[in-house]
Design an enzyme around this catalytic site. Structure first.
Site, PDB file in Angstrom:
ATOM      1  N   ASP A 156     -11.241  10.234  12.629  1.00  8.43           N
ATOM      2  CA  ASP A 156     -11.281   9.802  11.222  1.00  8.43           C
ATOM      3  C   ASP A 156     -11.705   8.341  11.143  1.00  8.43           C
ATOM      4  O   ASP A 156     -11.113   7.544  10.410  1.00  8.43           O
ATOM      5  CB  ASP A 156      -9.898  10.013  10.584  1.00  8.43           C
ATOM      6  N   GLY A 185       0.835  -1.199   0.000  1.00 11.45           N
ATOM      7  CA  GLY A 185       0.000   0.000   0.000  1.00 11.45           C
ATOM      8  C   GLY A 185       0.869   1.248   0.000  1.00 11.45           C
ATOM      9  O   GLY A 185       2.103   1.174   0.067  1.00 11.45           O
ATOM     10  N   ALA A 186       0.181   2.373  -0.079  1.00 12.49           N
ATOM     11  CA  ALA A 186       0.915   3.635  -0.071  1.00 12.49           C
ATOM     12  C   ALA A 186       0.381   4.490   1.061  1.00 12.49           C
ATOM     13  O   ALA A 186      -0.835   4.683   1.188  1.00 12.49           O
ATOM     14  CB  ALA A 186       0.721   4.343  -1.397  1.00 12.49           C
ATOM     15  N   GLY A 187       1.278   4.965   1.904  1.00 11.48           N
ATOM     16  CA  GLY A 187       0.879   5.859   2.984  1.00 11.48           C
ATOM     17  C   GLY A 187       1.302   7.265   2.627  1.00 11.48           C
ATOM     18  O   GLY A 187       1.925   7.490   1.575  1.00 11.48           O
ATOM     19  N   GLU A 215       1.456  -5.217  13.435  1.00  7.73           N
ATOM     20  CA  GLU A 215       0.983  -6.555  13.060  1.00  7.73           C
ATOM     21  C   GLU A 215       0.441  -6.502  11.633  1.00  7.73           C
ATOM     22  O   GLU A 215      -0.021  -5.442  11.174  1.00  7.73           O
ATOM     23  CB  GLU A 215      -0.105  -7.029  14.024  1.00  7.73           C
ATOM     24  N   GLU A 238      -4.005  -9.408   6.997  1.00  2.00           N
ATOM     25  CA  GLU A 238      -4.002 -10.070   5.688  1.00  2.00           C
ATOM     26  C   GLU A 238      -5.043  -9.534   4.712  1.00  2.00           C
ATOM     27  O   GLU A 238      -4.808  -9.504   3.502  1.00  2.00           O
ATOM     28  CB  GLU A 238      -4.226 -11.580   5.856  1.00  2.00           C
ATOM     29  N   ASN A 239      -6.204  -9.128   5.217  1.00  3.28           N
ATOM     30  CA  ASN A 239      -7.270  -8.720   4.290  1.00  3.28           C
ATOM     31  C   ASN A 239      -7.326  -7.214   4.034  1.00  3.28           C
ATOM     32  O   ASN A 239      -8.276  -6.724   3.426  1.00  3.28           O
ATOM     33  CB  ASN A 239      -8.626  -9.235   4.787  1.00  3.28           C
ATOM     34  N   GLY A 240      -6.316  -6.489   4.482  1.00  3.53           N
ATOM     35  CA  GLY A 240      -6.226  -5.054   4.157  1.00  3.53           C
ATOM     36  C   GLY A 240      -7.368  -4.230   4.737  1.00  3.53           C
ATOM     37  O   GLY A 240      -7.966  -4.599   5.747  1.00  3.53           O
TER      38      GLY A 240
HETATM   39  P1  AMP Z   1      -2.148   3.858   5.906  1.00  2.00           P
HETATM   40  O1  AMP Z   1      -0.994   4.748   5.607  1.00  2.00           O
HETATM   41  O2  AMP Z   1      -2.158   3.377   7.315  1.00  2.00           O
HETATM   42  O3  AMP Z   1      -3.457   4.424   5.473  1.00  2.00           O
HETATM   43  O4  AMP Z   1      -1.907   2.518   5.016  1.00  2.00           O
HETATM   44  C1  AMP Z   1      -2.034   2.513   3.603  1.00  2.00           C
HETATM   45  C2  AMP Z   1      -2.465   1.155   3.124  1.00  2.00           C
HETATM   46  O5  AMP Z   1      -1.489   0.177   3.485  1.00  2.00           O
HETATM   47  C3  AMP Z   1      -3.766   0.655   3.765  1.00  2.00           C
HETATM   48  O6  AMP Z   1      -4.879   1.102   3.063  1.00  2.00           O
HETATM   49  C4  AMP Z   1      -3.623  -0.854   3.689  1.00  2.00           C
HETATM   50  O7  AMP Z   1      -3.992  -1.325   2.430  1.00  2.00           O
HETATM   51  C5  AMP Z   1      -2.124  -1.041   3.861  1.00  2.00           C
HETATM   52  N1  AMP Z   1      -1.807  -1.323   5.258  1.00  2.00           N
HETATM   53  C6  AMP Z   1      -1.541  -0.434   6.246  1.00  2.00           C
HETATM   54  N2  AMP Z   1      -1.291  -1.056   7.413  1.00  2.00           N
HETATM   55  C7  AMP Z   1      -1.425  -2.374   7.161  1.00  2.00           C
HETATM   56  C8  AMP Z   1      -1.326  -3.545   7.981  1.00  2.00           C
HETATM   57  N3  AMP Z   1      -1.049  -3.463   9.276  1.00  2.00           N
HETATM   58  N4  AMP Z   1      -1.528  -4.739   7.403  1.00  2.00           N
HETATM   59  C9  AMP Z   1      -1.837  -4.816   6.086  1.00  2.00           C
HETATM   60  N5  AMP Z   1      -1.951  -3.761   5.271  1.00  2.00           N
HETATM   61  C10 AMP Z   1      -1.756  -2.542   5.796  1.00  2.00           C
END
Ligand code: AMP
Length: 699
Positions: free
Chosen positions: A471, A353-355, A425, A428-430
Site C-alpha cells: 500500500d 488524525g484518525a486511524g 516518532e 511534524e508535517n503529517g
Molecule cells: P494512520 O492510521 O497511520 O493512517 O494515521 C492517520 C493519520 O494520523 C495520518 O494520516 C497522519 O495525519 C496522522 N499520523 C499518523 N502517524 C503519525 C506520526 N507518526 N506523526 C504525525 N502524524 C501522524
C-alpha cells in the site's frame, strides 16, 4: 619612469603617484605586486549537496560565483552539532548548535581545501549537524565582516552500536564463570542481543565458542579449571553488530588439591568416561527437545550456543522480516519486537488524525534517564474485539522489526493498561500527499528528489528484509520538520482494509487500484516489484504536488487503460529523467522494473548532477486524452539496459557502459550528454555507436 593607469579597484589622488591605494572593500595581500588589481574576499560557495551514509557525510559544493579577483581560493568546513527543530531543513533560530566533538574526522581535512568536496566521518547517529562552508582567499583575513559561508543541515542515519566497555566478573568456579556488562554508551537503536566470544588464552583464537545473550549477563559453563580465558562482547541492533569490546581476561579456579594415585586412576577414568557419556546423552536429548520447542514456539530463542573448532564464523547475520501471524500467540510477537512502555511516561497533547482503530494523537514520551521526545500515539478505541486488538498490535510487531531513517520508528507499545497504544516518532508535517498539496510548487527539484530518495531508501530496506508493503502511496508516507520522508502504515490485510482508496476487486480482495501493479490486481501477485510500480505512482504524486493519479477516471477505466498500455503523462515541469523512471516502474513485465537499490542510485546521481533535472518532459499537466499511449509517447520503450547493450556492436563500447546503473535504455536516452560522459567515460574512439546528437534509438 613610465606611467600607467592604476590597476582595477585602486586609485590615486595625485598624478605621478608611486602607489595606488585600494578602493573600499578591496585589498592587496602581502606579496601582491603593486601592479596587480586590488581584490576582495570571495562570495560563498554554492549548491552544497550532502550524501549521508550512516554516520558519515560527503559534502560537495560549487565554486563561488565571485572569486574576488583572485585564484588562491581554499575552502574551510565548520561542523556544528545542532539540537532543536530546523524549519524546512534550514538552520533556523529555534536550533541550538555547538561545535562538533574533536573526534569528528574530515577527509582530506577541514581547512585549506583546494577541491570542492570533503568527507566527514565519525559523526553521531540520528543527530542533526550543520556544516558551514566558507571560501577564503588571500585577502579574506582583511575583511572578516565580508566573509560569507554556505550552510547545510543534515541528520545522520543509523549506525551500529558502540562497543561494550564495562565487563564485570560476578562469580567464578572451577568450570564456570558468571559475567555481567553495561549496555554500550551509544546503542543507536534497540539492542537485539549480544554476542559473547571466548577462547582459551593459550589457544589464541584457533578455537573459540560463541554465545548469544539477550540481557547484559551470562554464565559460561563447561570451562577448563585453572585456565585463563579471553572474552569479547559485541552488541547487535537492526543496523548490525557494533565493534567488539576490548578483550576481557578471566581465570577459572584451580582443582582442589588432591592427586590421583596410580591405583585409582583406572576407576577415575571409568567414572569420567561414564560422566562424558551421560553428558553427551543429555546434550543430545537437550538438542532434540530444544529443536522441538523452537519449532512449536518461537523463531528467536533467547540464547544460542555455537561452537567453532576452526575459527570460522558462520552466523546468520542477514535480518529478514518475520510475519507476526506465524506466532501462535500474537502478543508474544509484540513483545518480541516492541518495547512495553509505562503509560505514566506518556503525555497526550492533542488529536492529529484518525486511524482505523481510534484516534492518532501527538504527545510526549519521557523515559527514565532519557530526554523527553515528541511522539505520535495511536490508540485502540474501547469495545474492541480480540481480533481487532491483535490486528492493531500487528502493525507494532511489524514496525518494531525495522530500524531505518526512512521508516517510521516505533518507540513502543502500551498493552498492559488501557487504552492500548502504539507510540511512534512524531512527524511534524503529517502525510506527504496533504503536505504537498499545501505547498504546491514551493519546492526545488533537488528538494523533491531528496524526498523521493528517502522513500526509495526506506523501500530498499523493506525489500531487503523481504517485506512487501502493498500500500505504498503518498498518503502513507509521513514527513518530518526536516522534510525527511518515512514510510508508514504497516500491516497485512489490515492495511488495505484501513485504506479508503482500497476497492474490492472481482476476486474479492481489497486493493488500492490506482497505486497497484496489474499483476497484483489481477492475481494478487504482491512482490517488491509491485511495490516498485506503486513507487512510480508516488513519484508521479510527488512531482505533481499531490494530484490524484488518473484524476476522476473510474477504477475500472484505470485497470483497462493500464492494461492497454496507457500510462500517466509527465506532471508539469517534470524532469525527463524522473518521468522515465516512472515509466520504468510501470513496465508491464515486472522483472524489467528497477529494483529499489537502482532507484536510490539513479536519484543519487540526479542529486549529484542537479543540471540533469533541467531537461523536462514536454507535456501539459493534463493532456486532453488523460493518459499517454506508451507506444506513441515521445519516450519510446526500448526494453532493458541489457537488451540495448547486447545490441552494441563493439566490445569496448559494451564494457564502457557495463556497471552503470541506469534502469533502462530509456533512462539513458534521456540522460544528458555530460552525465553520460562523466559517468561512463565514453569517447568516440571507444564507443563509436554512442553519439549523443543522434540519440540512442539509432543504435
Ligand atoms: P494512520 O492510521 O497511520 O493512517 O494515521 C492517520 C493519520 O494520523 C495520518 O494520516 C497522519 O495525519 C496522522 N499520523 C499518523 N502517524 C503519525 C506520526 N507518526 N506523526 C504525525 N502524524 C501522524
Amino acid at each position: 619612469m613610465e606611467c600607467s593607469k592604476c590597476p582595477p579597484h585602486s586609485f590615486s589622488h595625485h598624478e605621478g603617484s608611486l602607489h595606488c591605494g585600494c578602493e573600499k572593500n578591496y585589498f592587496r595581500a602581502e606579496g601582491d605586486p603593486a601592479s596587480m588589481a586590488c581584490t576582495r574576499p570571495p562570495s560563498a560557495p554554492r549548491n552544497v549537496i550532502s550524501s549521508i551514509n550512516e554516520t558519515s557525510v560527503i559534502l560537495d559544493w560549487s565554486w563561488p560565483e565571485d572569486a574576488g579577483g583572485r585564484r588562491d581560493i581554499t575552502f574551510t568546513v565548520l561542523c556544528k552539532r545542532c539540537r532543536g527543530v530546523a524549519a524546512n531543513g534550514s538552520n533556523s533560530g529555534t536550533q541550538r548548535c555547538e561545535p562538533c566533538r574533536s573526534n569528528v574526522r574530515f577527509l582530506p581535512r577541514a581547512a585549506g581545501l583546494h577541491n570542492t568536496t570533503v568527507t566527514v566521518g565519525d559523526l553521531l547517529a540520528h543527530t542533526n549537524y550543520t556544516f558551514e562552508i566558507e571560501a577564503l582567499n588571500g585577502v579574506s583575513s582583511f575583511a572578516p565582516k565580508m566573509r560569507q559561508y554556505a550552510a547545510v543541515t543534515i541528520t545522520t542515519n543509523q549506525a551500529a552500536p558502540s562497543p561494550v566497555t564495562v565487563i564485570r566478573k560476578e562469580k567464578t568456579s572451577r568450570n564456570s564463570v558468571s559475567l555481567s556488562w553495561q549496555e554500550p554508551e551509544r546503542p543507536n537503536g534497540i539492542i537485539l542481543d549480544y554476542e559473547i566470544k571466548y577462547y582459551e588464552k593459550e589457544e589464541q583464537e584457533t578455537s573459540y565458542t560463541i554465545l548469544r545473550a539477550r540481557g547484559c549477563n551470562v554464565t559460561l559453563n563447561g570451562l577448563k579449571s585453572n585456565t585463563a580465558y579471553l572474552l569479547q562482547i559485541r552488541a547487535r541492533t537492526a543496523a548490525g553488530y557494533g565493534a567488539s569490546s576490548p578483550s576481557f581476561q578471566f581465570e577459572t579456579s584451580p582443582d582442589s588439591a588432591f592427586s590421583i594415585s596410580s591405583e585409582s586412576s583406572q576407576v577415575v577414568l571409568i567414572a569420567i568416561s561414564s560422566a562424558v557419556a551421560i553428558i553427551l546423552l543429555t546434550v543430545l536429548l537437550y538438542i532434540l527437545i530444544g529443536r522441538f520447542c523452537c519449532r512449536s514456539k518461537s523463531k528467536h530463542p533467547d540464547e544460542k550456543r555455537l561452537h567453532f573448532g576452526n575459527g570460522h564464523l558462520r552466523l546468520p547475520g542477514i535480518r529478514t522480516y518475520v510475519d507476526p501471524h506465524t506466532y501462535e500467540d500474537p502478543s508474544q510477537a509484540v513483545h518480541e519486537f516492541a518495547k512495553e512502555l509505562d503509560a505514566s511516561c506518556i503525555a497526550i497533547d492533542k488529536v492529529v488524525g484518525a486511524g482505523e482503530f481510534g484516534e492518532v494523537c501527538s504527545g510526549r514520551l519521557k523515559l527514565p534517564s532519557k530526554k523527553e521526545i515528541c511522539v505520535a500515539i495511536k490508540t485502540l478505541k474501547g469495545g474492541y474485539t480480540d481480533k481487532q486488538r491483535r490486528d492493531f498490535l500487528a502493525e507494532a510487531s511489524i514496525m518494531g522489526q525495522f530500524d531505518h531513517p526512512n521508516i517510521i520508528r516505533l518507540e513502543g507499545v502500551v498493552t498492559r493498561s488501557k487504552p492500548v497504544m502504539i507510540v511512534t516518532e512524531y512527524m511534524e508535517n503529517g502525510s506527504l500527499d496533504s503536505f504537498l498539496r499545501k505547498h504546491d510548487a514551493q519546492f526545488t527539484g533537488i528538494q523533491l528528489v531528496g524526498m523521493l530518495r528517502g522513500i526509495a531508501s526506506g523501500m530498499k530496506y523493506l525489500s531487503d528484509m523481504g517485506y512487501v508493503h502493498r500500500d505504498l502511496a503518498a498518503r502513507n508516507i509521513l514527513v518530518n520538520s526536516n522534510l525527511v520522508c518515512k514510510v508508514s502504515d504497516f500491516g497485512l490485510s489490515r492495511v488495505l482494509e484501513d485504506d479508503p482508496e482500497a476497492a474490492y476487486t472481482t476476486r474479492g480482495g481489497k486493493i488500492p487500484i490506482r497505486w497497484t501493479a496489474p499483476e497484483a490486481i489481477a492475481y494478487r501477485k504482491f512482490t517488491s516489484a509491485s511495490d516498485a510500480w506503486s513507487y512510480g505512482i508516488v513519484l508521479w504524486e510527488v512531482m505533481s504536488y499531490g494530484e490524484r493519479p488518473y484524476w476522476e477516471m473510474s477504477n475500472q477505466d484505470v485497470i483497462k487503460a493500464v492494461d492497454e498500455g496507457y500510462r500517466l503523462p509527465p506532471p508539469m515541469d517534470c524532469p525527463a529523467t524522473l518521468y522515465q523512471l516512472m515509466l520504468d516502474c510501470w513496465q508491464k513485465e515486472r522483472n524489467n522494473r528497477p529494483k529499489f537499490e537502482q532507484i536510490v542510485s539513479i536519484l543519487d546521481k540526479l542529486i549529484r548532477n542537479p543540471g540533469s533535472l533541467k531537461i523536462t518532459a514536454n507535456t501539459t499537466s493534463r493532456p486532453a486524452n488523460l493518459l499517454l499511449d506508451r507506444s506513441s509517447s515521445e519516450v519510446p520503450s526500448m526494453g532493458t539496459m541489457g537488451d540495448w547493450m547486447d545490441g552494441m556492436r563493439t566490445l569496448p563500447c559494451k564494457e564502457a557502459f557495463s556497471g552503470v546503473s541506469y534502469s533502462s535504455c530509456d533512462t539513458l536516452a534521456k540522460t544528458s550528454t555530460e552525465v553520460v560522459l562523466t559517468e561512463v567515460h565514453v569517447t568516440p574512439a571507444t564507443c563509436p555507436e554512442w553519439e549523443p546528437s543522434m540519440g540512442i534509438t539509432t543504435l
